[in-house]
Motif scaffolding. Structure first.
Motif, mmCIF file in Angstrom:
data_model
loop_
_atom_site.group_PDB
_atom_site.id
_atom_site.type_symbol
_atom_site.label_atom_id
_atom_site.label_comp_id
_atom_site.label_asym_id
_atom_site.label_seq_id
_atom_site.Cartn_x
_atom_site.Cartn_y
_atom_site.Cartn_z
ATOM 1 N N ASN A 61 0.894 -1.147 0.000
ATOM 2 C CA ASN A 61 0.000 0.000 0.000
ATOM 3 C C ASN A 61 0.934 1.198 0.000
ATOM 4 O O ASN A 61 1.510 1.537 1.028
ATOM 5 C CB ASN A 61 -0.877 -0.015 1.256
ATOM 6 N N GLN A 76 -3.443 -7.858 -0.955
ATOM 7 C CA GLN A 76 -4.675 -7.130 -0.675
ATOM 8 C C GLN A 76 -5.110 -6.254 -1.852
ATOM 9 O O GLN A 76 -6.295 -6.134 -2.133
ATOM 10 C CB GLN A 76 -4.506 -6.262 0.565
ATOM 11 N N ASN A 77 -4.133 -5.652 -2.559
ATOM 12 C CA ASN A 77 -4.481 -4.810 -3.706
ATOM 13 C C ASN A 77 -5.222 -5.613 -4.767
ATOM 14 O O ASN A 77 -6.164 -5.122 -5.386
ATOM 15 C CB ASN A 77 -3.226 -4.199 -4.311
ATOM 16 N N THR A 80 -8.725 -6.336 -3.488
ATOM 17 C CA THR A 80 -9.533 -5.121 -3.610
ATOM 18 C C THR A 80 -9.947 -4.892 -5.053
ATOM 19 O O THR A 80 -11.121 -4.679 -5.358
ATOM 20 C CB THR A 80 -8.737 -3.907 -3.114
ATOM 21 N N ALA A 81 -8.962 -4.962 -5.952
ATOM 22 C CA ALA A 81 -9.246 -4.663 -7.355
ATOM 23 C C ALA A 81 -10.271 -5.633 -7.924
ATOM 24 O O ALA A 81 -11.254 -5.227 -8.554
ATOM 25 C CB ALA A 81 -7.958 -4.720 -8.170
ATOM 26 N N ASP A 84 -13.822 -5.115 -6.674
ATOM 27 C CA ASP A 84 -14.388 -3.769 -6.751
ATOM 28 C C ASP A 84 -15.272 -3.625 -7.991
ATOM 29 O O ASP A 84 -14.876 -4.012 -9.097
ATOM 30 C CB ASP A 84 -13.260 -2.739 -6.813
ATOM 31 N N LEU A 86 -15.937 -1.068 -9.676
ATOM 32 C CA LEU A 86 -15.350 -0.178 -10.679
ATOM 33 C C LEU A 86 -14.438 -0.955 -11.632
ATOM 34 O O LEU A 86 -14.438 -0.710 -12.842
ATOM 35 C CB LEU A 86 -14.559 0.933 -9.972
ATOM 36 N N GLU A 277 -5.088 5.469 -11.245
ATOM 37 C CA GLU A 277 -4.541 5.072 -9.947
ATOM 38 C C GLU A 277 -3.059 5.448 -9.851
ATOM 39 O O GLU A 277 -2.600 5.898 -8.817
ATOM 40 C CB GLU A 277 -4.675 3.557 -9.739
ATOM 41 N N GLU A 283 -1.107 6.303 -6.383
ATOM 42 C CA GLU A 283 -1.160 5.087 -5.569
ATOM 43 C C GLU A 283 -0.359 4.024 -6.320
ATOM 44 O O GLU A 283 -0.904 3.234 -7.084
ATOM 45 C CB GLU A 283 -2.618 4.629 -5.400
ATOM 46 N N MET A 286 -1.473 0.138 -5.739
ATOM 47 C CA MET A 286 -2.701 -0.272 -6.401
ATOM 48 C C MET A 286 -2.556 -0.182 -7.921
ATOM 49 O O MET A 286 -3.016 -1.064 -8.651
ATOM 50 C CB MET A 286 -3.858 0.613 -5.916
ATOM 51 N N LEU A 290 -3.006 -3.243 -10.631
ATOM 52 C CA LEU A 290 -3.915 -3.195 -11.780
ATOM 53 C C LEU A 290 -3.153 -3.424 -13.089
ATOM 54 O O LEU A 290 -3.654 -4.089 -13.989
ATOM 55 C CB LEU A 290 -4.646 -1.854 -11.811
#
Lengths: 318, 439
Positions: A61, A76-77, A80-81, A84, A86, A277, A283, A286, A290
């Motif tokens: 992070n 975790q990224n 999350t991705a 999500d 989005l 991002e 970031e 993240m 991606l």
């Protein structure tokens, strides 16, 4: 084209692995390494190292403007991705554009290739004219299409209004909704990259032996039958290479939606999400995650083509 | 076949070499051969543009170069138009350690972020007093991080309530007393006019939301100096709900205009200039000059007063904007840069800048200068100064950029805002900051 020829020559040699190399073959191989080796290592350095770095950074992070807050978060990224909404929205947007543009580029590109293959007289001029849209910078063509579709500066609405005898509203906002925006974005893509497609397909068409076509014609095959049974199977390699290149290219779409909508109305593509991002939010963690996901998607698509459709990238001629 | 270098490839190589040397020269050091150090000032576009005679930052750069008498020379570079593009460009150069980042015109929305990242050269202790003397309070607040001065207040902006005297009279609204948003909405409904607000998906919407929450006695961020893991938000509160109620009421009654969800400064000003919709407007002081140059026939009918109150009985906290001057940490001449900053922000230049570009000064003295009171007549200059002293900055957290975007997204479209919106926005912002949601 020499590399293709050499590759084609080497292919049978690879199939019998235990063969003893002759002195000449060995020295040729050594020469090959000396010639291509430096470039090979430079390639490794400029591709593998950044890829490895991105994978490493994607486990953090990490915000560029907050170095003290950098924290190792394992995967975790990615979690999350991938969970999500989005991300999936951009995924759907990207692949909607890929599939829609690919179908039309194939049809139009093939039609243009057929014409170019048959026409003899202004051959060079024709090929140059066809290539013009491809030579235009994407940002410029994106702006042209945007202005052409906008209410105040555009002419699309006026033309459609005229064709439908007033049925089409003059103040229709193409960029007001998701699918109408994606339609204009796709049209711009199709307009711009169909020439590329048609040139690749033309190369394939040129490989088809005309005597086979003539033989089929003598046997009474119709035009459609010749196309399906003779021409298409014989240019399959070129066709699949063209489709693969275009697919991988289209997955990375960025300029067109960026210029036309800026990602509004759920028209953000995967590349735009990555840049948002990484560049805007800085970031890095993240953004790297991606990018890695986008890279894996490209790999999967390439694998499907190469394995599934047996695309041989090294040689068109058998 | 032996290949000889074709003339074309030779020419190509020559062009390449030329381009390369040109690029290198462009990147070259900031000191000229003559010995006069050159300071580069990254300016945000203003009314003066790059014309050094129009009273903008370009002219100030030229005048300060003259005043320095050979100690330094200021060379300016224009930044892109939008604040977020300005941020991206400055951030890239600062992160890369560009030694040409001597002076920067920085928007308060990302001033704290840059300071927290350690991108600024520290303000010399002996100059702190000079840089904070006679400044309006909000501009000092916006230039501080963790109690220390990080940048030099340059110009300061605030929103006031603009209204048509005839409309207010017709609606029976007494404008000599402070008005609340509820009163404004009722008056607009009664007179069938609109209230120009900014509620499009952009920073201006966050400006409005923040002003409403601060006006209700709340804060979006309770501990702005905290790290992203320990940050506490105050959106899910009575103040947050009061702010959401005002936004919902403006949108649902239609008093924000037909396209309130895409309304920025310009659109809201257009609404105020519209024949049928002209009633009320919250906007920056440039409105007066804009109306004047648009030659509206009812300029005498335009009134101005303090920003509306969110809740009755509590003084309003108007929004704060403007520009601060910062010095990059990798600058080769930080001392000269701070000297230049002191010249740029002196009273003479504050007055010049305010009169020529319409951007209010951060120095209180400037507001009583005859040139300023002439350009901002009828007590407007004094109103702006008072408003600036009471204005509340947006949260001075290094994460404000992300918070603002998340906030705008959850508060859009304005007519979907309800009592649960602040709580939803609060959860979303915290998720985004902790890497648990994408933005």
């Amino acid at each position: 084209m020499t590399s293709v020829v050499e590759n084609a020559k080497e292919t049978p040699a690879r199939k019998k692995p235990k063969a003893v190399l002759s002195d000449r073959a060995r020295s040729e191989r050594a020469l090959g390494w000396r010639l291509a080796g430096p470039a090979f290592f430079v390639m490794l350095f400029v591709t593998l190292w950044p890829i490895g770095d991105a994978i490493w950074l994607s486990l953090f992070n990490y915000r560029l403007t907050d170095p003290a807050g950098r924290k190792f978060v394992w995967f975790q990224n990615y979690v999350t991705a991938l969970s999500d909404p989005l991300f999936w929205q951009t995924f759907v947007t990207t692949f909607a554009i890929v599939i829609f543009t690919l179908i039309f580029e194939l049809i139009f590109g093939f039609a243009i290739a057929l014409v170019m293959n048959k026409i003899v007289v202004p051959r060079k001029t024709l090929r140059t004219i066809v290539l013009i849209p491809y030579a235009i910078i994407t940002v410029v063509s994106a702006f042209s299409w945007r202005y052409a579709a906008e209410i105040d500066t555009g002419f699309f609405n006026h033309w459609l209004n005229w064709i439908t005898v007033g049925g089409f509203p003059l103040d229709y906002n193409w960029f007001g909704g998701r699918w109408s925006s994606l339609f204009i974005i796709s049209m711009s893509e199709i307009w711009k990259t169909t020439p590329f497609m048609s040139l690749l397909l033309l190369a394939g068409l040129a490989q088809v032996d005309s005597s086979m076509e003539e033989a089929a014609q003598v046997d009474g095959a119709t035009w459609w039958q010749r196309l399906y049974k003779v021409v298409l199977p014989n240019m399959k390699a070129a066709l699949m290479v063209a489709v693969l290149f275009r697919t991988l290219d289209a997955i990375r779409i960025y300029d067109n939606p960026y210029v036309m909508t800026g990602g509004a109305n759920e028209t953000m593509s995967l590349s735009m999400l990555v840049s948002n991002e990484t560049i805007t939010r800085v970031e890095i963690g993240m953004g790297s995650a991606l990018s890695v996901i986008l890279f894996i998607i490209v790999l999967i698509v390439a694998a499907i083509f190469v394995r599934g459709f047996k695309v041989d990238l090294t040689g068109g001629n058998k | 076949m032996q290949r000889r270098k074709s003339p074309r490839s030779v020419a190509g190589a020559a062009v390449l070499a030329l381009v390369a040397s040109g690029a290198l020269a462009a990147c070259g050091g900031s000191s000229s051969a003559a010995g006069t150090p050159t300071l580069t000032w990254y300016i945000n576009p203003d009314g003066g543009g790059s014309d050094p005679t129009k009273g903008g930052q370009a002219q100030i750069a030229l005048e300060c170069t003259k005043a320095a008498q050979g100690r330094y020379r200021i060379n300016f570079q224009q930044l892109p138009n939008s604040a977020s593009d300005q941020r991206t460009q400055l951030l890239r150069r600062l992160a890369a350690g560009d030694s040409n980042m001597d002076l920067m015109s920085v928007d308060p929305a990302f001033n704290t972020e840059f300071a927290a990242a350690g991108y600024y050269a520290p303000v010399p202790q002996k100059m702190v007093k000079q840089f904070t003397q006679d400044r309006v309070q909000s501009s000092i607040d916006a230039s501080k991080y963790k109690g220390k001065l990080i940048s030099v207040p340059f110009w300061a902006n605030t929103q006031v309530l603009w209204y048509r005297k005839s409309v207010a009279k017709q609606a029976g609204l007494d404008m000599t007393k402070p008005v609340t948003w509820d009163q404004l909405i009722a008056a607009a409904q009664k007179s069938k006019t609109d209230i120009g607000v900014q509620a499009a998906l952009y920073e201006g919407y966050s400006v409005w939301i923040n002003a409403l929450i601060e006006g209700a006695g709340g804060h979006i961020v309770k501990n702005p100096n905290a790290t992203y893991e320990s940050i506490q938000l105050g959106l899910d509160s009575a103040a947050g709900k009061a702010a959401a109620a005002v936004i919902a009421k403006v949108a649902k009654t239609g008093t924000g205009g037909p396209a309130v969800g895409s309304s920025q400064e310009t659109q809201s000003l257009n609404l105020f200039q519209g024949k049928k919709t002209s009633g009320f407007l919250v906007n920056w002081p440039y409105v007066y000059a804009a109306l004047k140059s648009a030659k509206v026939p009812w300029l005498d009918d335009v009134g101005w007063t303090m920003y509306p109150r969110t809740v009755d009985g509590k003084p309003s906290t108007p929004p704060f904007g403007g520009i601060e001057i910062a010095v990059g940490k990798d600058s080769n001449h930080p001392d000269l840069a701070y000297d230049a900053a002191s010249c740029i922000t002196n009273e003479e230049h504050q007055v010049l800048y305010m009169v020529s570009t319409g951007n209010p000064a951060s120095r209180k003295q400037a507001f009583s200068d005859p040139k300023v009171t002439k350009a901002f007549p009828g007590g407007l200059a004094a109103l702006i100064r008072d408003s600036l002293d009471k204005a509340a900055t947006r949260p001075l957290s290094p994460y404000w950029g992300d918070m603002s975007t998340a906030l705008q997204q959850r508060f859009s479209p304005p007519d979907a805002v309800g009592p649960n919106t602040p709580a939803a926005a609060q959860k979303f912002i915290l998720d985004v900051l902790n890497g648990k949601a994408l933005l």
